[in-house]
Write an enzyme that holds these catalytic residues in place. Sequence first.
Site, mmCIF file in Angstrom:
data_model
loop_
_atom_site.group_PDB
_atom_site.id
_atom_site.type_symbol
_atom_site.label_atom_id
_atom_site.label_comp_id
_atom_site.label_asym_id
_atom_site.label_seq_id
_atom_site.Cartn_x
_atom_site.Cartn_y
_atom_site.Cartn_z
ATOM 1 N N CYS B 122 0.890 -1.166 0.000
ATOM 2 C CA CYS B 122 0.000 0.000 0.000
ATOM 3 C C CYS B 122 0.922 1.209 0.000
ATOM 4 O O CYS B 122 1.497 1.534 1.040
ATOM 5 C CB CYS B 122 -0.908 -0.002 1.221
ATOM 6 S SG CYS B 122 -1.879 1.514 1.370
ATOM 7 N N CYS B 125 -0.667 4.296 2.249
ATOM 8 C CA CYS B 125 -0.797 4.217 3.716
ATOM 9 C C CYS B 125 -0.410 2.823 4.192
ATOM 10 O O CYS B 125 0.757 2.455 4.070
ATOM 11 C CB CYS B 125 -2.176 4.662 4.199
ATOM 12 S SG CYS B 125 -3.596 3.861 3.431
ATOM 13 N N SER B 126 -1.338 2.048 4.693
ATOM 14 C CA SER B 126 -0.973 0.754 5.274
ATOM 15 C C SER B 126 -2.096 -0.258 5.105
ATOM 16 O O SER B 126 -2.308 -1.099 5.965
ATOM 17 C CB SER B 126 -0.630 0.928 6.749
ATOM 18 O OG SER B 126 -1.685 1.606 7.420
ATOM 19 N N CYS B 127 -2.826 -0.169 3.984
ATOM 20 C CA CYS B 127 -3.912 -1.120 3.737
ATOM 21 C C CYS B 127 -3.360 -2.541 3.751
ATOM 22 O O CYS B 127 -2.304 -2.814 3.186
ATOM 23 C CB CYS B 127 -4.555 -0.845 2.377
ATOM 24 S SG CYS B 127 -5.331 0.771 2.288
#
Lengths: 111, 226, 122
Positions: B122, B125-127
């Site tokens: 991702c 962000c941090s999906c």
Amino acid sequence: MNHSEELLRRLPNDIGGLPAEAIRRTDHPLEPWEKRCHALADVLDFHKIINTEEKRRGVEALGAEMVGALTYYERWIATFAVILFQKRILAPDELAKRMDEVAARHSKVLP
Amino acid sequence: MSTHPHPHDHSHEVTHDHTPCADASEAPPGYYEVMEIAVRELLIEKQLIGPGEIRRQIEVLDSRSPALGAKVVARAWVDPDFRARLLTNGRKACEDFGISFYDDTELIVLENTETCHNLIVCTLCSCYPRPVLGLPPDWYKAKPYRARAVKEPRAVLAEFGTVIPADVEIRVSDSTAQVRFLVLPRRPAGTDGWSEEALAALVTRDAMIGVVTLDSQPLTESDGEA
Amino acid sequence: MHPSPSEPDPRPPFRPVTSVVLALGEAPAFRPGDPVRIGVRFPVGHYRVPRYIRGCDGVVESVITPMAVNNEIEGFGHNAGSKGHYYRVAIPLTALWPGYAGSPADNLRIEVFETWLERSST
């Protein structure tokens, strides 16, 4: 494109393809407050008080310096505070006072 | 904190005892922890969130880990019908398997084959497929992996000790919307007849992110079960 | 399996009912296999189309279901609004990164909201 334009045109989290260092395979068990913060994010999203996309946008709005300097969950809780102010759910003064109370409560317990 | 029983029937009595942290032996909370406690207390006092909701959600988070994803992978290896459903609709197949999706995400399961290796990232962000794998490791959320996985995946893989032959396509999936990804690794050779449980024990988090393959796992007879 | 972009799913849709009129926006504007170009523009405040794919040519791999709200708008907390389609788009890494050193078959897959996609002739 000049620097001030570029600051607005590229969000601080938009880093795909930028130069970066070698990968260090870092990890850490979450601190209890970090896990609570994650759970809080989920619960705020369940109630649509702060949805996931708002949280992302809010973190981006902290700006490049804070995105770079704060840890992951520090960015989240700071973002929640700001969005809750924007929505008039909390007032800045109210949170400041409560934070003082929380800090005082814990300092009493400890020598 | 989620281990000790903690009655919450006094829902209007305010908050201090809801703080699931900080017994007196611990260091005083830092600035951001104080902020977290204060925000949570105020939201509970205003009855915007219930006093037990955070605790419950921590239990939900604690119940999700790579071991869960490994069970999904092992089932897909031994059950062609499940594998087909998993590849058609990852979320539905996982839900049928007993894994709830507590958020609004969908799941696409990406199958590694002889000719294609999948890697997930991702960049924004941090999906991450949290309902199935739990929370992501720090390196997945940090700049080097996010910045480089989409630009030089083979160099990134090499840093994880993974070398994909040049004639195998690398497919990098960058999560940006409501879809999350889970890599279905190739089943290691020499595991014919293994039980589902023994197979699941071979499957690592990193293999389900796609940064390693399982082909290189040391296999011994004793890992299998009769 | 998801059909690869070069091989659109050959199965005809199973549609016993033919008299239904779809609301505006209900039918996906793009189909698997369609060549598309990612738009070039610069939203202020929030976006989910990273800079590195803008202006690049790709091919639609699949239509994401269910439809969802545009996440650029959702970032401001409406928790409502008309939904649209996201598409999983394939872009060769050689098209994204001049001088890409890996295999020419290596590629990116990424979800892009319909308003960011333009038809491309290639």
